[in-house]
Design a protein around this motif. Structure first.
Motif, PDB file in Angstrom:
ATOM      1  N   ASN A 247       0.908  -1.230  -0.025  1.00  0.00           N
ATOM      2  CA  ASN A 247      -0.076  -0.036   0.048  1.00  0.00           C
ATOM      3  C   ASN A 247       0.953   1.235   0.101  1.00  0.00           C
ATOM      4  OD1 ASN A 247      -2.510  -1.490   0.116  1.00  0.00           O
ATOM      5  ND2 ASN A 247      -1.837  -1.723   2.403  1.00  0.00           N
ATOM      6  N   PHE A 248       2.077   1.336  -0.554  1.00  0.00           N
ATOM      7  CA  PHE A 248       2.940   2.326  -0.599  1.00  0.00           C
ATOM      8  C   PHE A 248       2.280   3.285  -1.523  1.00  0.00           C
ATOM      9  CE2 PHE A 248       6.288   5.092  -2.101  1.00  0.00           C
ATOM     10  CZ  PHE A 248       7.078   5.323  -1.149  1.00  0.00           C
ATOM     11  N   GLY A 249       1.556   2.746  -2.621  1.00  0.00           N
ATOM     12  CA  GLY A 249       1.018   3.704  -3.479  1.00  0.00           C
ATOM     13  C   GLY A 249      -0.188   4.659  -2.702  1.00  0.00           C
ATOM     14  N   ALA A 250      -0.507   4.334  -1.727  1.00  0.00           N
ATOM     15  CA  ALA A 250      -1.672   5.208  -1.228  1.00  0.00           C
ATOM     16  C   ALA A 250      -1.122   6.456  -0.322  1.00  0.00           C
ATOM     17  CB  ALA A 250      -2.346   4.324  -0.016  1.00  0.00           C
ATOM     18  N   PRO A 251      -0.143   6.662   0.300  1.00  0.00           N
ATOM     19  CA  PRO A 251       0.538   7.951   0.605  1.00  0.00           C
ATOM     20  C   PRO A 251       0.982   8.688  -0.574  1.00  0.00           C
ATOM     21  CG  PRO A 251       1.817   6.100   1.521  1.00  0.00           C
ATOM     22  CD  PRO A 251       0.581   5.439   0.796  1.00  0.00           C
ATOM     23  N   LEU A 252       1.379   7.954  -1.514  1.00  0.00           N
ATOM     24  CA  LEU A 252       1.973   8.634  -2.861  1.00  0.00           C
ATOM     25  C   LEU A 252       0.600   9.147  -3.625  1.00  0.00           C
ATOM     26  CD1 LEU A 252       4.136   9.071  -4.837  1.00  0.00           C
ATOM     27  CD2 LEU A 252       3.491   7.057  -5.762  1.00  0.00           C
ATOM     28  N   THR A 253      -0.255   8.590  -3.601  1.00  0.00           N
ATOM     29  CA  THR A 253      -1.400   9.226  -4.457  1.00  0.00           C
ATOM     30  C   THR A 253      -2.338  10.199  -3.449  1.00  0.00           C
ATOM     31  OG1 THR A 253      -1.966   6.812  -5.227  1.00  0.00           O
ATOM     32  CG2 THR A 253      -3.669   8.694  -5.516  1.00  0.00           C
ATOM     33  N   TYR A 254      -2.388   9.966  -2.283  1.00  0.00           N
ATOM     34  CA  TYR A 254      -2.727  11.097  -1.361  1.00  0.00           C
ATOM     35  C   TYR A 254      -2.055  12.385  -1.315  1.00  0.00           C
ATOM     36  CZ  TYR A 254      -5.822   7.132   0.347  1.00  0.00           C
ATOM     37  OH  TYR A 254      -6.604   6.025   0.274  1.00  0.00           O
TER      38      TYR A 254
END
Length: 410
Positions: free
Chosen positions: A82-89
């Motif tokens: 889920n590293f993509g979550a903070p990247l996207t947010y």
């Protein structure tokens, strides 16, 4: 915006439909940025153009990052679920900040005021992005979720706060943008007002279709209900359409005037065709470099310059008697003074072009008359003259023929 489509963990074959939707939106946004930067050297000197392109590029990156395919790739490359979550947010928060900066530049004002408002916007969202990263680090989000992370972790400490924080930051920017657009739209008209209304429509669609559905789905999880379909099915396409409308609102007021000018240039270029076909054989203007990349305005400028050069070369053949007869005939036909003048000039020009093409000697006492097309700026006078030449009115044709016969036999 991360996590759309159907709720499922990592894995599975095929390309999720939500990925196709957001990739398409990202491509359209990127294309609009390319159009704005068609002249990079001049564009980078304009803060408004730069801020517009930055906003569009960030919006495009948000869509790319939020696609399940991208999320899976980012998670795999970093080795962090889920590293993509903070990247996207974080990217979405930067995009929200860029919208506020763009509106500040678009509205303009004293340089110091613009600079102060820009710095305030950045100062508000930099800590927000940092907080999103810190909360994700503190939270327990070890189960990869590519499409439903917002609702899956709605009750997880720290991750829950991270989700709320990015939503609140995006909502604040959107509502501030809506308020500014409503206030500003009362003060402006035309394309600018139309652009502001597009921005408001896109922002409202984002608020209702993306933000409200996300809040509702997350809150439902808090109370033990499952409304994930709002977050996974409704929010992604709403966000895509809302972002496209906002981008259109920012871009169209800047591109439409230029596009309209090019269309007018193409129209006038074609309308000058009858005049150019009559006089091109005497023009000595250098030919421009040929190629499809030549804009209509550039082509029009060259044709206008070449026609003026040809008119100068034909001046020794202008016969006042031909013009006088054509003028009298046009007035007898009920034409206005201006229309009669243009018709008479067309007859005189046609007569001069025929005699120059036949390699006849110039008149011993050429006319000192100045054409209307050479007295006015722009192409309007040349266009009038060109339209009078195709077809040449019957009285003007008769006058021109008489002038030719008189010159050959006199």
């Amino acid at each position: 915006m991360a996590g759309g489509g159907v709720g499922r963990p990592a894995g599975g074959a095929g390309v999720p439909p939500v990925s196709l939707v957001v990739y398409l939106a990202a491509g359209l946004l990127g294309l609009s940025a390319v159009v704005l930067l068609r002249r990079p050297r001049t564009a980078v000197r304009d803060p408004l153009t730069v801020s517009t392109c930055v906003s569009i590029v960030l919006g495009s990156l948000v869509f790319v990052c939020s696609a399940p395919l991208t999320l899976a790739a980012v998670n795999r490359l970093t080795g962090v679920p889920n590293f993509g979550a903070p990247l996207t947010y974080g990217m979405l928060s930067a995009y929200s900040c860029s919208l506020l900066v763009l509106l500040v530049h678009w509205r303009g004002g004293p340089r110091e005021l613009v600079r102060r408002l820009v710095l305030r916007s950045i100062a508000a969202y930099v800590p927000l992005v940092a907080a999103i990263v810190v909360l994700f680090t503190l939270g327990d989000a070890h189960t990869e979720r590519l499409t439903d992370l917002d609702t899956y972790y709605a009750n997880t400490p720290y991750v829950r706060e991270m989700i709320l924080l990015y939503l609140i930051g995006h909502t604040a920017a959107t509502l501030a943008m809506c308020a500014l657009c409503v206030k500003w739209s009362r003060e402006v008209t035309g394309l600018l007002r139309a652009g502001l209304r597009l921005i408001m429509a896109g922002s409202l669609l984002d608020v209702v279709g993306f933000q409200l559905t996300k809040y509702t789905a997350v809150a439902a999880r808090w109370y033990g209900h499952d409304l994930d379909v709002l977050s996974t099915k409704v929010a992604p396409p709403s966000a895509s359409l809302g972002a496209l409308l906002c981008s259109a609102g920012f871009v169209l007021p800047r591109l439409l005037p230029a596009a309209a000018a090019q269309l007018r240039g193409l129209r006038d270029y074609r309308r000058l065709g009858p005049l150019w076909s009559r006089v091109r054989f005497v023009s000595t203007a250098p030919k421009p470099p040929s190629g499809w990349w030549q804009s209509p305005r550039a082509r029009l400028h060259w044709r206008e310059m070449s026609i003026h050069d040809a008119l100068l070369a034909l001046a020794p053949y202008f016969d006042d008697q031909v013009r006088a007869r054509a003028l009298a005939a046009a007035r007898e036909a009920g034409r206005s003074a201006h229309e009669a003048r243009i018709a008479a000039e067309a007859a005189m020009l046609a007569d001069a072009a025929r005699r120059a093409a036949a390699r006849e000697a110039p008149l011993a006492a050429p006319s000192g008359y100045r054409l209307h097309a050479t007295e006015v700026s722009g192409t309007s006078g040349l266009v009038e003259l060109a339209q009078a030449l195709l077809p040449l009115p019957a009285p003007a044709q008769a006058a021109a023929r008489e002038g030719t016969l008189r010159t050959s036999h006199g």
